[in-house]
Scaffold this motif. Structure first.
Motif, short mmCIF file in Angstrom:
data_model
loop_
_atom_site.label_atom_id
_atom_site.label_comp_id
_atom_site.label_asym_id
_atom_site.label_seq_id
_atom_site.Cartn_x
_atom_site.Cartn_y
_atom_site.Cartn_z
N ASP A 106 0.82 -1.21 0.00
CA ASP A 106 0.00 0.00 0.00
C ASP A 106 0.86 1.26 0.00
OD1 ASP A 106 -2.30 -1.55 0.14
OD2 ASP A 106 -2.43 -1.44 2.32
N GLU A 107 1.90 1.26 0.83
CA GLU A 107 2.77 2.44 0.91
C GLU A 107 3.55 2.66 -0.38
OE1 GLU A 107 3.11 4.73 3.66
OE2 GLU A 107 1.19 3.72 3.96
N ALA A 108 3.96 1.58 -1.02
CA ALA A 108 4.67 1.72 -2.30
C ALA A 108 3.74 2.25 -3.38
CB ALA A 108 5.24 0.37 -2.71
N LEU A 109 2.53 1.74 -3.44
CA LEU A 109 1.58 2.20 -4.45
C LEU A 109 1.28 3.69 -4.28
CD1 LEU A 109 -0.92 -0.79 -4.52
CD2 LEU A 109 0.64 -0.11 -6.36
N ALA A 110 1.26 4.16 -3.06
CA ALA A 110 0.97 5.58 -2.80
C ALA A 110 2.08 6.49 -3.28
CB ALA A 110 0.74 5.79 -1.31
N ARG A 111 3.26 5.94 -3.54
CA ARG A 111 4.42 6.75 -3.92
C ARG A 111 4.82 6.58 -5.38
NH1 ARG A 111 3.95 5.99 1.13
NH2 ARG A 111 4.73 7.53 2.62
N LEU A 112 4.24 5.65 -6.06
CA LEU A 112 4.55 5.47 -7.48
C LEU A 112 3.75 6.46 -8.32
CD1 LEU A 112 4.58 1.58 -7.61
CD2 LEU A 112 6.51 3.07 -8.19
N PRO A 113 4.36 7.06 -9.32
CA PRO A 113 3.64 8.01 -10.17
C PRO A 113 2.55 7.31 -10.97
CG PRO A 113 5.80 7.53 -11.09
CD PRO A 113 5.77 6.89 -9.74
N LEU A 114 1.35 7.88 -10.95
CA LEU A 114 0.23 7.26 -11.65
C LEU A 114 0.37 7.41 -13.16
CD1 LEU A 114 -2.69 8.51 -9.36
CD2 LEU A 114 -1.65 6.23 -9.39
N GLY A 115 0.05 6.34 -13.87
CA GLY A 115 -0.01 6.41 -15.33
C GLY A 115 1.32 6.58 -16.02
N ARG A 116 2.43 6.29 -15.33
CA ARG A 116 3.74 6.46 -15.96
C ARG A 116 4.53 5.17 -15.85
NH1 ARG A 116 7.63 10.71 -13.27
NH2 ARG A 116 8.71 8.88 -12.46
N LEU A 117 5.28 4.87 -16.88
CA LEU A 117 6.13 3.69 -16.83
C LEU A 117 7.16 3.85 -15.71
CD1 LEU A 117 6.79 3.13 -20.65
CD2 LEU A 117 5.36 1.72 -19.17
N SER A 118 7.24 2.87 -14.86
CA SER A 118 8.19 2.92 -13.74
C SER A 118 8.81 1.55 -13.54
CB SER A 118 7.48 3.36 -12.45
OG SER A 118 6.92 4.64 -12.58
N LYS A 119 10.00 1.56 -12.94
CA LYS A 119 10.70 0.32 -12.66
C LYS A 119 10.89 0.19 -11.15
CE LYS A 119 14.65 -2.48 -14.07
NZ LYS A 119 15.81 -2.59 -14.99
N ILE A 120 10.61 -0.99 -10.65
CA ILE A 120 10.74 -1.24 -9.22
C ILE A 120 11.64 -2.44 -8.97
CG2 ILE A 120 8.51 -0.22 -8.67
CD1 ILE A 120 7.31 -2.99 -8.54
N ALA A 121 12.13 -2.55 -7.75
CA ALA A 121 12.97 -3.68 -7.37
C ALA A 121 12.55 -4.16 -5.99
CB ALA A 121 14.45 -3.30 -7.37
N ASP A 122 12.55 -5.47 -5.81
CA ASP A 122 12.21 -6.09 -4.54
C ASP A 122 13.45 -6.82 -4.04
OD1 ASP A 122 11.10 -7.43 -2.40
OD2 ASP A 122 9.76 -8.70 -3.60
N LEU A 123 14.05 -6.31 -2.97
CA LEU A 123 15.30 -6.88 -2.46
C LEU A 123 15.01 -7.91 -1.38
CD1 LEU A 123 17.44 -3.61 -2.10
CD2 LEU A 123 16.91 -4.97 -4.14
N GLY A 124 15.50 -9.14 -1.59
CA GLY A 124 15.17 -10.25 -0.71
C GLY A 124 13.75 -10.72 -0.99
N THR A 125 13.48 -11.01 -2.25
CA THR A 125 12.11 -11.17 -2.74
C THR A 125 11.37 -12.38 -2.19
OG1 THR A 125 10.77 -11.00 -4.77
CG2 THR A 125 12.70 -12.46 -4.83
N GLY A 126 12.06 -13.46 -1.82
CA GLY A 126 11.39 -14.64 -1.30
C GLY A 126 10.41 -15.22 -2.31
N THR A 127 9.13 -15.26 -1.97
CA THR A 127 8.11 -15.77 -2.89
C THR A 127 7.84 -14.81 -4.04
OG1 THR A 127 6.33 -14.73 -1.63
CG2 THR A 127 6.89 -17.02 -1.06
N GLY A 128 8.36 -13.58 -3.93
CA GLY A 128 8.05 -12.55 -4.92
C GLY A 128 6.77 -11.82 -4.61
N CYS A 129 6.21 -12.02 -3.40
CA CYS A 129 4.87 -11.50 -3.10
C CYS A 129 4.76 -9.99 -3.23
CB CYS A 129 4.42 -11.98 -1.74
SG CYS A 129 5.40 -11.41 -0.33
N LEU A 130 5.75 -9.24 -2.74
CA LEU A 130 5.66 -7.78 -2.81
C LEU A 130 5.70 -7.29 -4.26
CD1 LEU A 130 8.10 -6.83 0.11
CD2 LEU A 130 5.60 -6.90 0.18
N LEU A 131 6.65 -7.80 -5.01
CA LEU A 131 6.80 -7.39 -6.40
C LEU A 131 5.57 -7.77 -7.22
CD1 LEU A 131 8.61 -6.27 -8.68
CD2 LEU A 131 9.51 -8.58 -8.97
#
Length: 285
Positions: A106-131
């Motif tokens: 939720d906190e990440a979604l609130a900070r990503l620019p809406l409607g724009r291509l963006s790149k994210i990274a999940d460090l220590g991804t485990g199951t990949g759930c956050l990403l």
């Protein structure tokens, strides 16, 4: 050997066994384990409750019941967990995704620019759930998940493929120290190891005995991973990029201080549903 009995009778026996072992909601867990073993829906189980349960299914079912009664997590027994409304594979190579971690999404979604291509990274991804949760929510995102554990990355890749994200997500078995994508990323999210080393042995048996300690142990202070990631981010992230951490309930002030000392701004702490500090977010000016 288990006697031939109906599904309903076997379910009652299993529920009693789980209750005697102190399992919360034993009836619910017994039903779900039976559905898993028999590939039944809830309706199937109701419709078949008077039928005799076949021997092979009975043996497999009570094997899982016994393992659960000894403390093995339900998610490892079934090989799946739910997170942010998504069904995900999990294994003893990964932490079990938990609802508290949804606050980080939720906190990440609130900070990503809406409607724009963006790149994210999940460090220590485990199951990949956050990403995966972020990519499923925002179709204009691409991302990478990294984890030192090749076995964890294998599970994460299964989840990426299952959710049709293989064109937008890359999974890499690598440590964040060796990752070279810091300067290309708009937001980094991480649920790193944050439990103090001396606390590990005091954890609930279902965590201490089954979940991977490398994904739990944050060193003597519990802050080792935060210090390392923040130092790398401070020198490698592009200006304006965000970092979002899941934290232990008592680490908000300490992680905030680490970010402030490294020059980050717009620092905030968000709470989980239990009103405990759970996520720290910050921006690199």
């Amino acid at each position: 050997m288990h006697e031939a009995r109906t599904y309903k009778v076997q379910l009652g026996i299993a529920s009693t066994r789980l209750k005697s072992a102190g399992i919360d909601r034993p009836g619910r867990e017994a039903r779900h384990l039976m559905q898993h073993v028999c590939a039944f829906s809830a309706a199937d189980l109701i419709n078949r409750e008077s039928d005799l349960m076949p021997k092979a299914e009975t043996e497999a079912f009570f094997d899982l019941v016994e393992r659960r009664s000894l403390g093995e997590p339900y998610e490892y027994l079934t090989g799946e967990a739910w997170f942010y409304g998504l069904r995900l594979s999990c294994s003893p190579a990964t932490l079990i995704p938990r609802p508290d971690s949804e606050v980080a999404v939720d906190e990440a979604l609130a900070r990503l620019p809406l409607g724009r291509l963006s790149k994210i990274a999940d460090l220590g991804t485990g199951t990949g759930c956050l990403l995966i949760a972020l990519l499923k929510h925002e179709p204009r995102l691409t991302g990478v998940g990294i984890d030192l554990s090749a076995a964890a990355i294998e599970v994460a890749q299964q989840n990426v493929d299952a959710h049709g994200l293989s064109e937008r997500a890359e999974m890499r078995a690598i440590g964040w120290r060796d990752w070279d994508g810091w300067g290309e990323t708009d937001l980094i999210i991480s649920n790193p190891p944050y439990i103090r080393s001396d606390v590990i042995e005091t954890l609930d048996d279902s965590v201490r005995a089954y979940e991977p300690h490398t994904a739990l142990d944050g060193g003597i202070s519990g802050l080792d991973a935060y210090r390392e990631i923040i130092a790398l981010a401070a020198t490698g992230m592009k200006p304006g990029a965000w970092i979002v951490f899941e934290i232990g309930f008592d680490q908000g002030a300490e992680v905030r201080s680490l970010l402030e000392s490294a020059g980050f701004s717009s620092i905030s702490v968000a709470c989980d549903t239990g009103q405990r500090d759970r996520v720290v977010s910050a921006r690199l000016p």
